[in-house]
Design a protein around this motif. Structure first.
Motif, PDB file in Angstrom:
ATOM      1  N   HIS A  12       0.955  -1.112   0.034  1.00 13.41           N
ATOM      2  CA  HIS A  12      -0.017   0.006  -0.008  1.00 13.41           C
ATOM      3  C   HIS A  12       1.041   1.292   0.019  1.00 13.41           C
ATOM      4  N   HIS A  13       2.167   1.399   0.683  1.00 18.39           N
ATOM      5  CA  HIS A  13       2.941   2.371   0.885  1.00 18.39           C
ATOM      6  C   HIS A  13       3.941   2.421  -0.525  1.00 18.39           C
ATOM      7  N   GLN A  14       3.917   1.485  -1.045  1.00 19.79           N
ATOM      8  CA  GLN A  14       4.903   1.682  -2.564  1.00 19.79           C
ATOM      9  C   GLN A  14       3.904   2.011  -3.638  1.00 19.79           C
ATOM     10  N   LEU A  15       2.445   1.752  -3.460  1.00 22.63           N
ATOM     11  CA  LEU A  15       1.559   1.810  -4.517  1.00 22.63           C
ATOM     12  C   LEU A  15       0.646   3.048  -4.156  1.00 22.63           C
ATOM     13  N   PRO A  16       0.947   4.272  -4.812  1.00 23.14           N
ATOM     14  CA  PRO A  16       0.005   5.315  -4.178  1.00 23.14           C
ATOM     15  C   PRO A  16      -1.343   5.384  -4.642  1.00 23.14           C
ATOM     16  N   HIS A  17      -2.292   5.913  -4.202  1.00 28.49           N
ATOM     17  CA  HIS A  17      -3.795   5.856  -4.255  1.00 28.49           C
ATOM     18  C   HIS A  17      -4.433   4.605  -4.144  1.00 28.49           C
ATOM     19  N   THR A  18      -3.782   3.708  -3.403  1.00 31.10           N
ATOM     20  CA  THR A  18      -4.294   2.399  -3.302  1.00 31.10           C
ATOM     21  C   THR A  18      -5.141   2.049  -1.966  1.00 31.10           C
ATOM     22  N   LYS A  19      -6.132   1.184  -1.975  1.00 27.38           N
ATOM     23  CA  LYS A  19      -7.027   0.883  -0.689  1.00 27.38           C
ATOM     24  C   LYS A  19      -6.427  -0.517  -0.287  1.00 27.38           C
ATOM     25  N   LEU A  20      -6.874  -0.510   1.007  1.00 29.23           N
ATOM     26  CA  LEU A  20      -6.713  -2.025   1.555  1.00 29.23           C
ATOM     27  C   LEU A  20      -7.916  -2.539   1.812  1.00 29.23           C
ATOM     28  N   ILE A  21      -8.340  -3.853   1.454  1.00 34.95           N
ATOM     29  CA  ILE A  21      -9.397  -4.437   1.536  1.00 34.95           C
ATOM     30  C   ILE A  21      -9.298  -5.366   2.555  1.00 34.95           C
ATOM     31  N   LEU A  22      -9.564  -5.047   3.763  1.00 34.19           N
ATOM     32  CA  LEU A  22      -9.362  -6.053   4.767  1.00 34.19           C
ATOM     33  C   LEU A  22     -10.634  -6.914   5.140  1.00 34.19           C
ATOM     34  N   SER A  23     -10.169  -8.362   4.936  1.00 35.46           N
ATOM     35  CA  SER A  23     -11.827  -8.996   5.348  1.00 35.46           C
ATOM     36  C   SER A  23     -11.305 -10.159   6.134  1.00 35.46           C
ATOM     37  N   GLY A  24     -12.421 -10.614   6.597  1.00 34.64           N
ATOM     38  CA  GLY A  24     -12.483 -11.571   7.707  1.00 34.64           C
ATOM     39  C   GLY A  24     -13.468 -11.496   8.545  1.00 34.64           C
ATOM     40  N   GLY A  25     -14.397 -12.477   8.918  1.00 43.10           N
ATOM     41  CA  GLY A  25     -15.347 -12.347   9.726  1.00 43.10           C
ATOM     42  C   GLY A  25     -15.181 -12.749  11.135  1.00 43.10           C
ATOM     43  N   SER A  26     -16.187 -12.950  11.819  1.00 43.88           N
ATOM     44  CA  SER A  26     -15.899 -13.607  13.295  1.00 43.88           C
ATOM     45  C   SER A  26     -16.964 -14.462  13.813  1.00 43.88           C
ATOM     46  N   GLU A  27     -16.945 -15.337  14.553  1.00 46.93           N
ATOM     47  CA  GLU A  27     -17.794 -16.215  15.103  1.00 46.93           C
ATOM     48  C   GLU A  27     -18.550 -15.584  16.190  1.00 46.93           C
ATOM     49  N   SER A  28     -17.727 -14.667  16.799  1.00 49.13           N
ATOM     50  CA  SER A  28     -18.601 -13.758  17.912  1.00 49.13           C
ATOM     51  C   SER A  28     -17.465 -12.657  18.392  1.00 49.13           C
ATOM     52  N   GLY A  29     -17.933 -11.405  18.484  1.00 51.37           N
ATOM     53  CA  GLY A  29     -17.145 -10.309  19.079  1.00 51.37           C
ATOM     54  C   GLY A  29     -16.780  -9.621  17.801  1.00 51.37           C
TER      55      GLY A  29
END
Length: 146
Positions: A12-29
């Motif tokens: 992300h820091h090396q590629l300007p104007h990018t977004k991070l898509i962070l994925s992953g659910g949770s069983e609880s909390g």
């Protein structure tokens, strides 16, 4: 998770104007994606550059989310090396062709030949991961997703 996040932040820091898509659910909390967002913000990522996907329970659903958000824009997929073949197959089946950035490789240094026949706890753990990926890929193939 940390190795994947650090690699994603580095890209992300090396590629300007990018977004991070962070994925992953949770069983609880709190979800995995929310944990990663907290770490990313502490490591200098701007909140406006983070997109969360917190409900998926499978890579298949994460791919669908990415396709909805990104369309055909270029993307880089950061995931564990052992998981990358299945992830890429799912992306390809969805009509997306991301750049792969695998992390957390299971292969390590070559040991003395005698040690190849002596099982270790670590080797059992690694074998379990490989079996999981094999059967998860088989399941996706049976469902026609890869």
């Amino acid at each position: 998770t940390l190795a994947r996040l650090i690699e994603a932040i580095s890209l992300h820091h090396q590629l300007p104007h990018t977004k991070l898509i962070l994925s992953g659910g949770s069983e609880s909390g709190i979800s995995d994606a929310e944990y990663m967002k907290m770490m990313a913000l502490q490591l200098g990522v701007e909140e406006r550059d983070v997109i969360l996907e917190t409900t998926s329970k499978s890579t298949y659903h994460e791919v669908a989310f990415v396709k909805e958000v990104c369309g055909t824009a270029p993307i880089v997929v950061v995931t564990s090396a052992v998981h990358m073949p299945r992830a890429m197959a799912l992306f390809h089946k969805a009509g997306l062709y991301p750049i792969a950035a695998p992390v957390g490789h299971l292969a390590r240094e070559i040991r003395e030949p005698l040690f190849y026949v002596v099982p270790t706890v670590d080797s059992f753990y690694r074998t379990g991961i490989l079996f999981y990926e094999f059967f998860a890929t088989l399941k996706e193939a049976i469902k026609g997703r890869v």
